[in-house]
Design a protein around this motif. Sequence first.
Motif, PDB file in Angstrom:
ATOM      1  N   VAL A 132       0.786  -1.182   0.015  1.00 27.53           N
ATOM      2  CA  VAL A 132      -0.035   0.104  -0.134  1.00 27.53           C
ATOM      3  C   VAL A 132       0.807   1.351   0.040  1.00 27.53           C
ATOM      4  CG1 VAL A 132      -1.626   1.417   1.547  1.00 27.53           C
ATOM      5  CG2 VAL A 132      -2.033  -0.987   0.950  1.00 27.53           C
ATOM      6  N   ARG A 172       1.258   4.139  -2.923  1.00 28.80           N
ATOM      7  CA  ARG A 172       1.125   5.656  -2.413  1.00 28.80           C
ATOM      8  C   ARG A 172       2.413   6.518  -2.988  1.00 28.80           C
ATOM      9  NH1 ARG A 172      -1.948   4.387   3.160  1.00 28.80           N
ATOM     10  NH2 ARG A 172      -3.889   4.335   2.549  1.00 28.80           N
ATOM     11  N   LEU A 218      -2.242   4.480  -6.354  1.00 26.00           N
ATOM     12  CA  LEU A 218      -3.386   3.886  -5.496  1.00 26.00           C
ATOM     13  C   LEU A 218      -4.652   4.608  -5.394  1.00 26.00           C
ATOM     14  CD1 LEU A 218      -3.584   1.249  -3.232  1.00 26.00           C
ATOM     15  CD2 LEU A 218      -3.505   3.294  -1.481  1.00 26.00           C
ATOM     16  N   VAL A 248      -8.196  -0.084  -1.974  1.00 25.20           N
ATOM     17  CA  VAL A 248      -7.667  -1.375  -1.107  1.00 25.20           C
ATOM     18  C   VAL A 248      -9.034  -1.961  -0.938  1.00 25.20           C
ATOM     19  CG1 VAL A 248      -6.243  -2.660   0.580  1.00 25.20           C
ATOM     20  CG2 VAL A 248      -5.386  -0.291  -0.400  1.00 25.20           C
ATOM     21  N   LEU A 271      -5.150  -4.416  -4.291  1.00 26.36           N
ATOM     22  CA  LEU A 271      -4.452  -3.059  -4.334  1.00 26.36           C
ATOM     23  C   LEU A 271      -4.995  -2.779  -5.792  1.00 26.36           C
ATOM     24  CD1 LEU A 271      -2.895  -4.305  -2.075  1.00 26.36           C
ATOM     25  CD2 LEU A 271      -1.503  -2.745  -2.207  1.00 26.36           C
TER      26      LEU A 271
END
Length: 188
Positions: A137, A141, A146, A149, A175
């Motif tokens: 994650v 980012r 992203l 999720v 993701l």
Amino acid sequence: MPRTRLPHDAKAGPTKPEVRAVLRDKLALGPDDHFVEVGSCTGAVTADAARDAGRVTALERHADRADVTRKNLAANGLEDAVTVRTAEAPDGLPDDADALFLGGSRNYEGVLDHAVETGVDRVVMNVSRLEVAGAAVEAFRERDLLDEVVQFQVSHGYELAGATSFDSDNPVYMLGGGTDDEDAEETA
């Protein structure tokens, strides 16, 4: 849609059918798309994608698993619809992918860097280990990839003492995101 057959074993489980159904929805592949799978293993995701995308490339670092991918594609009549490459990602990744799926977590940061550098539209990664999910994650980012999720778990019923009980599969963290070329073009 025909069910994907996987008669050949890769000594690593395929992505479960229920997870593949969500994945297909997230990828939203069309006939003009070039789909790339990193870590094709059994070829389950690759086979599903070959039914939707115009071009498909499967990348697998283990030669024996790449052979299993080829055999399972042939079992589904899809052997001519996919280019299978034996290479470790990010080496071997094409520069013109529209959608990319990471079925494993090995070298995922290099794959994400490649996705950013080449402007991959849609990137999806499945993770089953919590610690890897957290790190992934952050990696998504850091690269402004992203969008979401999703965590889900599938359970399958079985008979137990004349009633139904459930065996659950490991939870999966999915993701998803991608590059936003429209914003880049507007600011250029």
